[in-house]
Design an enzyme around this catalytic site. Structure first.
Site, short mmCIF file in Angstrom:
data_model
loop_
_atom_site.label_atom_id
_atom_site.label_comp_id
_atom_site.label_asym_id
_atom_site.label_seq_id
_atom_site.Cartn_x
_atom_site.Cartn_y
_atom_site.Cartn_z
N ASN A 1 0.85 -1.19 0.00
CA ASN A 1 0.00 0.00 0.00
C ASN A 1 0.89 1.24 0.00
O ASN A 1 2.11 1.14 -0.03
CB ASN A 1 -0.95 -0.03 1.20
N LYS B 1 -13.77 0.61 15.65
CA LYS B 1 -12.52 -0.17 15.73
C LYS B 1 -11.95 -0.11 17.13
O LYS B 1 -11.47 -1.12 17.67
CB LYS B 1 -11.48 0.40 14.75
O1 PMT Z 1 3.13 6.17 6.48
P1 PMT Z 1 2.53 7.48 5.99
O2 PMT Z 1 2.72 7.69 4.51
O3 PMT Z 1 2.98 8.64 6.81
O4 PMT Z 1 0.94 7.38 6.18
C1 PMT Z 1 0.39 7.31 7.47
C2 PMT Z 1 -0.84 6.40 7.51
C3 PMT Z 1 -1.94 7.00 6.64
C4 PMT Z 1 -0.49 4.99 7.03
C5 PMT Z 1 -1.27 6.32 9.02
O5 PMT Z 1 -1.57 7.60 9.45
C6 PMT Z 1 -2.47 5.39 9.19
O6 PMT Z 1 -3.61 5.77 9.05
N1 PMT Z 1 -2.19 4.12 9.56
C7 PMT Z 1 -3.19 3.05 9.72
C8 PMT Z 1 -3.62 2.55 8.40
C9 PMT Z 1 -4.47 1.33 8.52
O7 PMT Z 1 -4.00 0.24 8.24
O8 PMT Z 1 -5.67 1.51 9.01
P2 PMT Z 1 -6.68 0.26 9.29
O9 PMT Z 1 -7.96 0.91 9.57
O10 PMT Z 1 -6.62 -0.71 8.19
O11 PMT Z 1 -6.09 -0.43 10.58
C10 PMT Z 1 -6.49 -0.06 11.90
C11 PMT Z 1 -5.40 -0.36 12.90
O12 PMT Z 1 -5.19 -1.78 12.95
C12 PMT Z 1 -4.06 0.26 12.59
O13 PMT Z 1 -3.49 0.71 13.79
C13 PMT Z 1 -3.25 -0.91 12.00
O14 PMT Z 1 -1.85 -0.78 12.29
C14 PMT Z 1 -3.84 -2.11 12.72
N2 PMT Z 1 -3.85 -3.36 11.95
C15 PMT Z 1 -4.53 -3.46 10.77
C16 PMT Z 1 -4.59 -4.66 10.10
C17 PMT Z 1 -3.91 -5.79 10.63
N3 PMT Z 1 -3.92 -6.94 10.00
N4 PMT Z 1 -3.23 -5.65 11.78
C18 PMT Z 1 -3.20 -4.48 12.45
O15 PMT Z 1 -2.57 -4.38 13.52
#
Ligand code: PMT
Length: 411
Positions: free
Chosen positions: A214, A344
């Site tokens: 991503n 979440k």
């Molecule tokens: O790296 P940059 O270019 O500076 O961009 C920053 C960012 C946009 C990536 C960052 O600010 C951000 O939003 N990160 C989380 C992105 C994400 O994966 O969101 P999510 O809604 O899919 O996940 C929610 C949370 O669960 C996150 O804390 C993620 O780390 C965690 N997760 C998700 C999936 C997974 N299989 N395991 C996890 O631990």
């Protein structure tokens, strides 16, 4: 334009330049200090002027450059007293063996060395010299004396030296010097905490040369790691593949590629940590079958089907085993930002969630800026308008600090 978040803003900084070949690099330091909003006053020794000219520094800093012992400032006030009175911090860069020896032994025979005696604010020495000189008994003994006197000393870097040799003695990078200067001005309110930060994207291989990933660059997570360390925390940064330099050399950095590798690293390190901040964009799926050879393009196939399976949800697992650790998640959303993020937080047992609207241009993935909503367990949502990722990191850490304070009051 990128807005800098800096503790150097509005500060009066004295930059002392002495006679070493690295003196030319100081021009870049002065420019960066000015860009961060500091008012820079340059003081040069006679030897420094053999390498660089006052005109360069006067032009970059916008202030007169001091290089003579008996210059008068501000009416009749003696120059070195006047400057030392207004200073918030002084940095001597490059600091030669000669200046280190003079100051360590109380010699004050020019403007710079005399001013050092009159100054009461922090003074940072950034040594740079040939390896044998740096390792000599005289220099090491003088460095020890300076440390005992309360001066801040940066270790020189290692690599190619101007004298044609290789070894320790290089001027640290300008970014490292600036970070040390920021550090000196920062209150260590996270001292005693150990923080685990995840950053960047994960990658799942389709075959040995193709992958699913991503657009995360790691910038948000690296900013959190850097500011947390600046505020005194011990930091472990677990990062997916990025093109960023390590944020500081006193942060433990662990590089991983896949979600499974990130999970393993997180589970290995979370136990020693009091705070976990999961900024990484983890791939939710990986390929079911491992293709050890490159998938061939067949002429008669217009489509190809990849079967994906779910990756472990690392943060959900942490939510179940975290005990009294503070767990902070990020949520990248494109609609119903606060509602989806809060959902979440509850499902995964988080203490805070930072929601970003990743559909907005100029923030989030890959950019220097971000705009977030910080949501706590009660559902209280605080919107933070667009700022640099360093500044957003600082505000997020303030929210974490608030939780820590409340917990300490309760016990
Ligand atoms: O790296 P940059 O270019 O500076 O961009 C920053 C960012 C946009 C990536 C960052 O600010 C951000 O939003 N990160 C989380 C992105 C994400 O994966 O969101 P999510 O809604 O899919 O996940 C929610 C949370 O669960 C996150 O804390 C993620 O780390 C965690 N997760 C998700 C999936 C997974 N299989 N395991 C996890 O631990």
């Amino acid at each position: 334009m990128e807005r800098q978040f800096s503790n150097l803003k509005g500060k009066e900084i004295i930059v002392g330049i002495t006679g070493g070949i690295a003196a030319y690099k100081t021009a870049e330091l002065v420019r960066e200090l000015s860009k961060r909003g500091a008012n820079v006053h340059v003081v040069m020794t006679k030897n420094a002027m053999e390498f660089v000219t006052p005109l360069t520094f006067q032009t970059i800093s916008g202030n007169p450059v001091v290089h003579q012992m008996f210059e008068l400032f501000y009416g009749s006030k003696i120059g070195y007293i006047a400057l030392s009175d207004i200073a918030d911090q002084m940095v001597i860069v490059p600091a030669t063996a000669n200046i280190i020896g003079k100051i360590a032994n109380g010699i004050a025979d020019d403007f710079l060395t005399t001013m050092v005696m009159a100054i009461t604010v922090p003074i940072l020495f950034v040594p740079s010299m040939n390896t044998k000189m740096w390792e000599s008994k005289a220099v090491q003994c003088n460095i020890e004396k300076l440390r005992e006197m309360g001066f801040e000393i940066m270790e020189p870097g290692t690599g190619d030296l101007a004298c044609g040799t290789q070894g320790k003695g290089r001027l640290p990078t300008i970014e490292e010097i600036l970070e040390k200067m920021e550090d000196i001005f920062t209150r260590k309110d996270l001292k005693g905490e150990k923080i685990l930060v995840t950053a960047g994207p994960t990658m799942e291989f389709i075959d040995p040369i193709r992958c699913i990933t991503n657009r995360a660059s790691g910038k948000m997570g690296y900013a959190i790691a850097k500011i947390a360390r600046r505020r005194g925390a011990e930091v472990v940064l677990i990062t997916g593949k990025t093109y960023l330099e390590p944020p500081r050399n006193d942060i433990k950095v662990i590089e991983v590629i896949t979600a499974n590798e990130m999970r393993e690293a997180v589970l290995e390190h979370y136990k020693d940590c009091s705070i976990i901040i999961k900024t990484a964009a983890v791939a939710d799926f990986r390929c079911r079958t491992e293709n050890c050879q490159k998938i061939k393009k067949e002429d008669n196939e217009e489509t190809i089907i990849l079967e994906l399976e779910k990756n472990p949800d690392i943060i959900a697992e942490l939510g179940r085993i975290k005990e009294n650790r503070i767990l902070v998640g990020f949520a990248a959303e494109t609609e119903n930002i606060v509602e989806y993020a809060y959902d979440k937080l509850k499902r995964k047992n988080l203490d805070l969630i930072i929601a970003n609207d990743v559909s907005k241009p100029g923030i989030g993935f890959g950019s220097e800026m971000n705009e977030v909503t910080i949501i706590d367990k009660t559902g209280y949502a605080r919107h933070i308008p667009q700022k640099s990722k360093d500044e957003i990191a600082d505000i997020i850490l303030d929210s974490v600090k608030r939780i820590l304070r409340k917990r300490k009051k309760t016990f």
